[in-house]
Design a protein around this motif. Sequence first.
Motif, PDB file in Angstrom:
ATOM      1  N   MET A  48      25.084 -25.736  -9.579  1.00  0.00           N
ATOM      2  CA  MET A  48      24.557 -24.816  -8.580  1.00  0.00           C
ATOM      3  C   MET A  48      25.113 -25.115  -7.193  1.00  0.00           C
ATOM      4  SD  MET A  48      22.883 -22.439  -9.914  1.00  0.00           S
ATOM      5  CE  MET A  48      22.561 -21.810  -8.268  1.00  0.00           C
ATOM      6  N   GLU A  49      25.287 -26.383  -6.862  1.00  0.00           N
ATOM      7  CA  GLU A  49      25.880 -26.718  -5.569  1.00  0.00           C
ATOM      8  C   GLU A  49      27.294 -26.171  -5.460  1.00  0.00           C
ATOM      9  OE1 GLU A  49      25.502 -30.924  -5.343  1.00  0.00           O
ATOM     10  OE2 GLU A  49      23.390 -30.881  -4.740  1.00  0.00           O
ATOM     11  N   ARG A  50      28.035 -26.232  -6.564  1.00  0.00           N
ATOM     12  CA  ARG A  50      29.401 -25.696  -6.540  1.00  0.00           C
ATOM     13  C   ARG A  50      29.374 -24.173  -6.372  1.00  0.00           C
ATOM     14  NH1 ARG A  50      33.047 -23.904  -5.203  1.00  0.00           N
ATOM     15  NH2 ARG A  50      35.228 -23.978  -5.856  1.00  0.00           N
ATOM     16  N   ARG A  84       2.742 -20.425 -11.423  1.00  0.00           N
ATOM     17  CA  ARG A  84       3.220 -21.435 -10.471  1.00  0.00           C
ATOM     18  C   ARG A  84       4.634 -21.111 -10.007  1.00  0.00           C
ATOM     19  NH1 ARG A  84       2.252 -26.921 -13.577  1.00  0.00           N
ATOM     20  NH2 ARG A  84       3.188 -27.822 -11.686  1.00  0.00           N
ATOM     21  N   LEU A  85       5.465 -20.654 -10.932  1.00  0.00           N
ATOM     22  CA  LEU A  85       6.815 -20.249 -10.539  1.00  0.00           C
ATOM     23  C   LEU A  85       6.771 -19.045  -9.604  1.00  0.00           C
ATOM     24  CD1 LEU A  85       8.577 -20.642 -14.006  1.00  0.00           C
ATOM     25  CD2 LEU A  85       9.025 -22.024 -11.969  1.00  0.00           C
ATOM     26  N   ALA A  86       5.902 -18.093  -9.914  1.00  0.00           N
ATOM     27  CA  ALA A  86       5.776 -16.909  -9.066  1.00  0.00           C
ATOM     28  C   ALA A  86       5.298 -17.295  -7.672  1.00  0.00           C
ATOM     29  CB  ALA A  86       4.823 -15.909  -9.707  1.00  0.00           C
ATOM     30  N   GLU A  87       4.410 -18.278  -7.581  1.00  0.00           N
ATOM     31  CA  GLU A  87       3.933 -18.738  -6.279  1.00  0.00           C
ATOM     32  C   GLU A  87       5.055 -19.350  -5.445  1.00  0.00           C
ATOM     33  OE1 GLU A  87       0.831 -21.383  -7.393  1.00  0.00           O
ATOM     34  OE2 GLU A  87      -0.563 -19.773  -7.942  1.00  0.00           O
ATOM     35  N   ASP A  88       6.088 -19.863  -6.114  1.00  0.00           N
ATOM     36  CA  ASP A  88       7.253 -20.411  -5.412  1.00  0.00           C
ATOM     37  C   ASP A  88       8.197 -19.331  -4.905  1.00  0.00           C
ATOM     38  OD1 ASP A  88       6.387 -22.972  -5.871  1.00  0.00           O
ATOM     39  OD2 ASP A  88       7.906 -23.467  -7.379  1.00  0.00           O
ATOM     40  N   HIS A 113      12.146 -29.286 -15.076  1.00  0.00           N
ATOM     41  CA  HIS A 113      13.429 -29.772 -14.568  1.00  0.00           C
ATOM     42  C   HIS A 113      14.134 -28.814 -13.604  1.00  0.00           C
ATOM     43  CE1 HIS A 113      13.275 -33.217 -17.203  1.00  0.00           C
ATOM     44  NE2 HIS A 113      13.138 -32.454 -18.270  1.00  0.00           N
ATOM     45  N   ALA A 114      14.104 -27.511 -13.888  1.00  0.00           N
ATOM     46  CA  ALA A 114      14.837 -26.572 -13.032  1.00  0.00           C
ATOM     47  C   ALA A 114      14.103 -26.300 -11.726  1.00  0.00           C
ATOM     48  CB  ALA A 114      15.091 -25.267 -13.779  1.00  0.00           C
ATOM     49  N   GLU A 118      14.782 -27.482  -4.032  1.00  0.00           N
ATOM     50  CA  GLU A 118      15.607 -28.275  -3.117  1.00  0.00           C
ATOM     51  C   GLU A 118      16.782 -27.480  -2.586  1.00  0.00           C
ATOM     52  OE1 GLU A 118      18.136 -32.487  -3.114  1.00  0.00           O
ATOM     53  OE2 GLU A 118      16.786 -32.002  -4.772  1.00  0.00           O
ATOM     54  N   LEU A 119      17.354 -26.628  -3.419  1.00  0.00           N
ATOM     55  CA  LEU A 119      18.519 -25.845  -3.019  1.00  0.00           C
ATOM     56  C   LEU A 119      18.148 -24.555  -2.291  1.00  0.00           C
ATOM     57  CD1 LEU A 119      20.703 -26.221  -6.250  1.00  0.00           C
ATOM     58  CD2 LEU A 119      21.012 -27.392  -4.060  1.00  0.00           C
TER      59      LEU A 119
END
Length: 267
Positions: A54-56, A137-141, A97-98, A104-105
């Motif tokens: 993902m950084e690349r 929880r993902l939707a809240e993010d 994990h994801a 962070e990204l």
Amino acid sequence: MNPTDAPFVPGVPAEHQPATGSAPGTPLALYFHHVHPDVRHYTALTPREFAEGMERVLAEFDPYRPDDLLAPSGPVRPDRPTVLVTFDDGYRDNLVHARPILRELGVRAVFFVCTGLLGQHSGQPREDYLTWDACDRLAEDGHLIAAHTRTHPHLDRLPPEQAQDEARASLADIAARYGPGPARLFAYPYGGIPAEPGLPGDVLAFGTVRSPAEPWHSAPQAIRRTYLPSGATGTWDGLVRHWRAQWQPAGATARPDDRDDLRGERP
């Protein structure tokens, strides 16, 4: 890089080669299944690989905001190279994990979940799914939860009525939990698009590398996605540069104020 000099990933059949990205001016759409240290699958990466990959990608593409898919007039056309990150099936490792890597990204993703499989747990990561609460929880993010059928069949191998029931039922499940906006997004299991998808006309539907890279307004229910191939990290740099070259071919003029509807005018 010359856009015609497509990188080739050894060991991958021609019809599954990932070098073709997106039509010029439309978001590059990537799909993943697992981010897990032990899963072996062509779109499964270890947490370290996912972060590095993902950084690349983000060195060449800005994140495309999933909410921009749901603009009233259709998905917003990016004014620069952007990438839409998607996950299929709804595996629990997406949360474990994801999620922290995406956070962070600063990337928000679309999670296409099989609504009839949510809540099933297993010691086998390939059979261990998110719960509805985990999806919340993902939707809240700021991520979007979207439909991927209820039970993950090959839609293109089912009778039309059965295939349409699988798709429409999952869209209804998403609408009941998250409202009509996210229920305008769908992904075909295995990238198999039925001859008669039977999806509502305002649904954006995503395929895989089996779909051609056509402008979204001309094929809004057969949108191509591609991937960072597992076990072939040495090809990633060339793939990312190739996708970037495809996004805006040599000689094209950027239009910094262009925010048009990717679907074109609607009837």
